[in-house]
Design an enzyme around this catalytic site. Structure first.
Site, PDB file in Angstrom:
ATOM      1  N   ARG A  82       0.841  -1.211   0.000  1.00 22.51           N
ATOM      2  CA  ARG A  82       0.000   0.000   0.000  1.00 22.51           C
ATOM      3  C   ARG A  82       0.871   1.254   0.000  1.00 22.51           C
ATOM      4  NH1 ARG A  82      -4.477   0.274   4.570  1.00 22.51           N
ATOM      5  NH2 ARG A  82      -2.668   0.776   5.852  1.00 22.51           N
ATOM      6  N   LYS A 185      -2.635   6.454   1.359  1.00 20.54           N
ATOM      7  CA  LYS A 185      -2.461   6.915   2.733  1.00 20.54           C
ATOM      8  C   LYS A 185      -1.496   8.103   2.735  1.00 20.54           C
ATOM      9  CE  LYS A 185      -2.733   4.557   7.124  1.00 20.54           C
ATOM     10  NZ  LYS A 185      -4.170   4.609   7.367  1.00 20.54           N
ATOM     11  N   GLU A 221     -16.435   6.324   3.801  1.00 25.15           N
ATOM     12  CA  GLU A 221     -15.816   5.863   5.049  1.00 25.15           C
ATOM     13  C   GLU A 221     -15.750   7.025   6.027  1.00 25.15           C
ATOM     14  OE1 GLU A 221     -11.580   5.048   5.076  1.00 25.15           O
ATOM     15  OE2 GLU A 221     -11.351   5.934   3.104  1.00 25.15           O
TER      16      GLU A 221
HETATM   17  C1  LIG Z   1      -5.313   3.846   7.664  1.00 22.96           C
HETATM   18  C2  LIG Z   1      -6.717   4.135   7.260  1.00 22.96           C
HETATM   19  C3  LIG Z   1      -7.744   3.167   7.407  1.00 22.96           C
HETATM   20  C4  LIG Z   1      -7.535   1.832   8.084  1.00 22.96           C
HETATM   21  O1  LIG Z   1      -6.649   1.002   7.418  1.00 22.96           O
HETATM   22  P1  LIG Z   1      -5.982  -0.256   8.164  1.00 22.96           P
HETATM   23  O2  LIG Z   1      -5.017  -0.760   7.170  1.00 22.96           O
HETATM   24  O3  LIG Z   1      -7.064  -1.218   8.447  1.00 22.96           O
HETATM   25  O4  LIG Z   1      -5.373   0.271   9.420  1.00 22.96           O
HETATM   26  C5  LIG Z   1      -9.004   3.483   6.945  1.00 22.96           C
HETATM   27  N1  LIG Z   1      -9.268   4.696   6.381  1.00 22.96           N
HETATM   28  C6  LIG Z   1      -8.321   5.641   6.243  1.00 22.96           C
HETATM   29  C7  LIG Z   1      -8.685   6.939   5.618  1.00 22.96           C
HETATM   30  C8  LIG Z   1      -7.011   5.393   6.688  1.00 22.96           C
HETATM   31  O5  LIG Z   1      -6.088   6.330   6.543  1.00 22.96           O
END
Ligand SMILES: *Cc1c(COP(=O)(O)O)cnc(C)c1O
Length: 346
Positions: A82, A185, A221
């Protein structure tokens, strides 16, 4: 190895310096060897790309102690992948995925004394990050970068009164543009979510639920976690974005696998209209991410409308509970999970 003298049970979610960080610099078209450092500061040119055009991305995962005393982490290869996707989208050099996993192992091992003991509920939070250190004044990608990993012990996400369902609100702002950077991210996605986050808190809500910014019709989300629903038939319903603006949560992907292949549940990954939520189609709701695995949502408020999830408003609903127990069981070694999910460090 002697553990640090910390009150593991009362740690919060805040930064504490440990013994080592990992650092690796990129310049002249190549990554240096990289290694551990005891210097927890970064010195930058005032013209560094990160400070002007925000070339930065990060990851988040945790290391913890299993019942048998091993220090492990969970699916770090997916964090590596990722992060590589984030780097690509931000025109940053690719940090090799195998080197990423090795760096995680190296820095956790060096800080083993900071990894909370089994049963404390606490974990060692691992934060890999990369940013542009090269100087830029005109808009363009920098030519030098730093990859870094810091680790810090953090407390259990749920303290006493564990997992009481939260109330969230539908944001009046957008998190991510259609076909923008919502699926990576990047720190920039968080900078502009802080204002609506503060606003939600001021109004008494724990988090914002973002709808798709193109039509404000579909559930995407929250600011930092993916959303899961359970419908009346017990199917796990997972919102899918047709504009690719949901962050691919590793916890969510793991829970979907667990539901389908270990718990024999039906899983439906599809665009979810917020109207379905308002119409009471779902009986449970949860937010998922590394920190809490699943946080139950009891209510969603949208202006003068309010939805209550009937099987999950007093405490976490039965389906979310089963999913959470199974995944945390796999993580702790109590439940046998798929090959390669738990990565032993030392
Ligand atoms: C990091 C993150 C998540 C959760 O991801 P995980 O890999 O399960 O920790 C969900 N939404 C956003 C916007 C994030 O930055």
């Amino acid at each position: 190895m002697e553990k640090k003298d910390l009150d593991w049970g009362s740690l919060g979610f805040s930064y504490m310096k440990t013994d080592y960080s990992y650092v690796c610099n990129y310049h002249d078209g190549a990554w240096e060897e990289g290694g551990l450092t005891t210097d927890h500061t970064v010195v930058l040119s005032e013209c560094a790309g990160i400070l002007h055009y925000c070339q930065e991305c990060f990851e988040g995962l945790k290391a913890y102690t299993t019942e048998s005393g091993d220090i492990v982490c969970f699916r770090p290869d997916l964090n590596a992948k990722r992060m590589a996707d984030s780097e690509k989208r931000l025109v940053m050099p690719q940090f090799p995925e195998d080197k990423f996993v090795e760096a995680v192992k190296q820095v956790v091992k060096a800080n083993a004394a900071w990894v909370p003991p089994f049963g404390s509920g606490a974990t060692l939070y691992i934060r890999p990050l990369m940013f542009a250190t090269g100087e830029v004044i005109g808009v363009k990608p920098a030519d030098a970068y730093q990859f870094r990993i810091l680790v810090t012990p953090v407390g259990p996400y749920f303290k006493a009164g564990a997992g009481k369902p939260i109330t969230i609100c539908v944001a009046k702002y957008d998190r991510a543009a259609p076909h923008g950077t919502g699926n990576i991210k990047a720190g920039l996605n968080y900078a502009m979510s802080l204002y609506p986050y503060e606003l939600a808190h001021k109004n008494g809500f724990s988090e914002n639920l973002y709808l798709d910014s193109e039509t404000r019709t579909y559930v995407e989300e929250t600011g930092g976690a993916n959303v899961l629903f359970v419908d009346k038939d017990g199917t796990l319903v997972v919102p899918k974005s047709f504009t690719d603006s949901i962050l691919p949560s590793i916890t969510r992907r793991s829970l979907v696998h667990v539901a389908e292949h270990m718990l024999g549940m039906r899983v439906d990954e599809r665009p979810v209209k917020f109207q379905e939520v308002l119409d009471g189609e779902f009986v449970e709701c949860g937010l998922c991410g590394t920190a809490a695995v699943i946080s139950p949502v009891g209510h969603i408020v949208d202006g003068d409308k309010e939805v209550t999830f009937e099987k999950g408003c007093e405490k976490m609903g039965p389906v979310m509970e089963k999913l959470r127990t199974t995944l945390t069981g796999i993580q702790s070694g109590a439940v046998e999970g798929p090959e390669g999910w738990v990565c032993k460090i030392c």
